[in-house]
Design a protein around this motif. Sequence first.
Motif, mmCIF file in Angstrom:
data_model
loop_
_atom_site.group_PDB
_atom_site.id
_atom_site.type_symbol
_atom_site.label_atom_id
_atom_site.label_comp_id
_atom_site.label_asym_id
_atom_site.label_seq_id
_atom_site.Cartn_x
_atom_site.Cartn_y
_atom_site.Cartn_z
ATOM 1 N N PRO A 49 24.163 -47.041 38.632
ATOM 2 C CA PRO A 49 24.000 -47.583 39.980
ATOM 3 C C PRO A 49 23.148 -46.651 40.844
ATOM 4 N N GLY A 80 25.845 -47.768 48.215
ATOM 5 C CA GLY A 80 25.309 -47.799 46.860
ATOM 6 C C GLY A 80 25.813 -49.007 46.115
ATOM 7 N N GLY A 81 25.276 -49.217 44.932
ATOM 8 C CA GLY A 81 25.720 -50.350 44.146
ATOM 9 C C GLY A 81 25.023 -50.433 42.804
ATOM 10 N N ASN A 82 25.479 -51.412 42.027
ATOM 11 C CA ASN A 82 24.983 -51.590 40.664
ATOM 12 C C ASN A 82 23.609 -52.250 40.624
ATOM 13 N N VAL A 83 22.826 -51.822 39.657
ATOM 14 C CA VAL A 83 21.502 -52.378 39.423
ATOM 15 C C VAL A 83 21.651 -53.700 38.678
ATOM 16 N N ARG A 84 21.054 -54.735 39.219
ATOM 17 C CA ARG A 84 21.039 -56.031 38.536
ATOM 18 C C ARG A 84 19.996 -55.992 37.428
ATOM 19 N N VAL A 92 17.580 -51.941 44.331
ATOM 20 C CA VAL A 92 19.031 -52.023 44.547
ATOM 21 C C VAL A 92 19.434 -51.178 45.751
ATOM 22 N N GLU A 96 21.511 -52.850 48.750
ATOM 23 C CA GLU A 96 22.858 -52.364 49.055
ATOM 24 C C GLU A 96 22.924 -51.700 50.432
ATOM 25 N N PHE A 126 24.224 -41.595 38.613
ATOM 26 C CA PHE A 126 23.661 -42.426 39.679
ATOM 27 C C PHE A 126 22.175 -42.159 39.826
#
Length: 142
Positions: A49, A80-84, A92, A96, A126
């Motif tokens: 992420p 923050g967040g997960n990569v699609r 991302v 986010e 990360f």
Amino acid sequence: MPIVPPQQIGDLVQVAPEIWRRTFVKGLFKFPTGEQREVGFFKTLVKPPAIIFAITANGNVAATRQYRLAAAQTMFELPGGNVREDETPEEVAARELEQETGFRGTVKRLTSQPVWFLPDALLTPFWPCLAQDCVKMNEPKP
């Protein structure tokens, strides 16, 4: 002096069911000292992420507040967040940042490889990103 990683001997074995897109595995490793031992660890099943260090146009840090069960309190966190599937870390990070804080800014990735922050405590590396000159565009999404 270069760091010599341990060598994996054979396959990793999953020893716990998948949870939160991670699983616990174990395997036999040979260390640079010649010692062989079985090691267990969490293995992530997703792309790393992004985590965003967001600086507003007036020099403040943009952060989120979330209740965390493990700490039993509401805490400030970096967004923050997960990569699609087809996203870059920068994409991302921008998505986010706006979702979690309502800010938009100029986003750039800080490293060429994902980074481990506190590797003994976290389950995944990360992508560290910097967002500069962030301006509030709307309210964060719940």
